[in-house]
Enzyme design. Sequence first.
Site, PDB file in Angstrom:
ATOM      1  N   THR B  76      10.005 -13.858 -35.113  1.00 25.51           N
ATOM      2  CA  THR B  76       9.106 -14.799 -35.800  1.00 25.51           C
ATOM      3  C   THR B  76       9.714 -16.200 -35.774  1.00 25.51           C
ATOM      4  O   THR B  76       9.056 -17.174 -35.389  1.00 25.51           O
ATOM      5  CB  THR B  76       8.861 -14.364 -37.256  1.00 25.51           C
ATOM      6  N   CYS B 327      -9.099  -1.157 -41.530  1.00 27.96           N
ATOM      7  CA  CYS B 327      -8.787  -0.484 -42.793  1.00 27.96           C
ATOM      8  C   CYS B 327      -7.296  -0.289 -43.001  1.00 27.96           C
ATOM      9  O   CYS B 327      -6.829  -0.037 -44.095  1.00 27.96           O
ATOM     10  CB  CYS B 327      -9.469   0.872 -42.840  1.00 27.96           C
TER      11      CYS B 327
END
Lengths: 212, 392
Positions: B76, B327
């Site tokens: 990241t 979901c």
Amino acid sequence: MRFPYNEKVLEHFKNPRNVGKIENPDGKAIVGSPACGDMVAVFIKVEPTEHRIIDAKFESYGCASNIATGSIITELAKGKTIEEAKLISWQQASEALGGLPKIKGHCSVLAVEGLREAITNYEEKHGLVKNKEPTTAEVIKRRLKNVMNPITGLDIVRGELVKDIRIENGNVDIYVDLPEAHIFAGNIRDEVKERVETLWDVKKVEIHFNDQ
Amino acid sequence: MPEKTIYMDNAASTRLDKRVLDAMVPFFFDTYAVATSEFGYSMGIEAKEMLEEARVKVSKAMKGSPEELIFTSGDTESSNLALKGVAAALGTKKGKHIITSKIEDFPVLNSAKSLEKSGFKLTYLGVNGDGLIDLGELESAITPETILVSIQHANQEIGTVQDIEAIGSICHGKGTLFHTDATHTFTRLPIETDRMPVDLVTISGHTIHGPKGIGGLFVRKGTPLNKWMDGGYQEFNLRAGLENIPGAVGFAKAIELVTSEENERLKGIRDALIERFLKEITRTTLNGHRTKRIPQNANITFHSVEGESITLHMDMRGIEVSTGSACFSRSLEASHVLMGIGGNHERAHGSIRFSLGRFNDISEVDRVVEAMSEVVTRLRAISPLDKREDEA
């Protein structure tokens, strides 16, 4: 083991009650779509004198909370009159399951909507609709919001496939911007008919594809 | 006794190799001092030497020189530094245009979006059904104002490997810098910076059984890059902050432990999974390219069923996998990668990623395929879609 749901939800997820279809149901509804993720079909069998739900079944293309809610809501609906069953809320379903994660509200509320729509479907088919608003293009568009084009994942209204809606003396003509040979044309035609034909003042529904 | 857990989510993170931990331990208890200059004290000098030894090892693994390797806290940070660092260095000098793809992992994608908010112009290239960008489209998207192209080496979800040599050549031919996120390929596929036309490469430790919290950014000599986190002058004055020496040593050890035999072995497990799923379970689609694919990834859509329901059932059977279904995600958004290759939610909704690592074994394939088969059958039995499709 640390699962994302409580024991009761997991139990209904593993062994859902009332799964499947009812042949010749008195009311049915399919809500949601592959586009928003989850989809639920609800079928009810209703005893005609008191309008009491004697059987309820569901099918789910959804996540764990969707399946568990379908299971509990059909349990809760059985034995209730349609007026009572209409009042079953998501909160009640969630409480009966010992609590669902709030973030899963949108997946699980579908089953509740499914039951309500199946009841509406029953009422329409049996002339029980009290609020008889005349069918307009807007009313039909609202109905068609649940009809999906599986290719784009958008409903046919938002996906701008519904080009025109004409209503005359109970005859409804719907113009769809797809060729008749489109692989989902048949599905879309059936679904549109199913959803519009039950409206109290509609006699006949015709779907016109763009190459007809 | 429950059966042993089968963990197939190694793209998310891996189990630390015990040998990595052993290599790291002395740097917590014996040589724990900050890396000092050569005029510091003994423990600090020793710490510095070990940090530089780790740097040599990590840079060698990508055929670079040690001065071209910056240690970071992970992929990241590396990708943030690459995009924002180049943007800051060239934004006012050369131009404000950056090109990336729609299926990048979040460090690149969200760095790009954040630059877009501060006035940079971004082009997000689409991909074909296999997840590959179109080289012609890339070439025509580059303008004289383009300062950076950032295209991942391989995709985090579907495992498709981009042709970074061709991409790099196009970029260099047009005078544009090229960054690639190699988080999912480093040590699994060759990255040879001495001959590949790359300027910046993101790598990470935790995906190869190294520690969490350590990564790296290869920065080719002469690449304009601005520091964006203020502090000390560590890492060639490009990355402030106390050096993570145990992490760097562990990262170097983790790299050393990956062998070509291991990569071949993972490829064997991958192919067995893919072949058996497609053969033994009806209505399945492989996501990602069949051959241009990292050895440790299989991603399959099981149509008419939903991914979170699958992962929960699999979890109950002691098998850990992940899905691109909305979901499952914290954001409740369907995977942008699966949406990118399939163009519809249905593809993402029933997708399952099986990502492999050192501790997986070919003997696990039977249990995984059998469990998947049972779970999918079970869920299809209650799916309203299944019957509709069968009728059609």
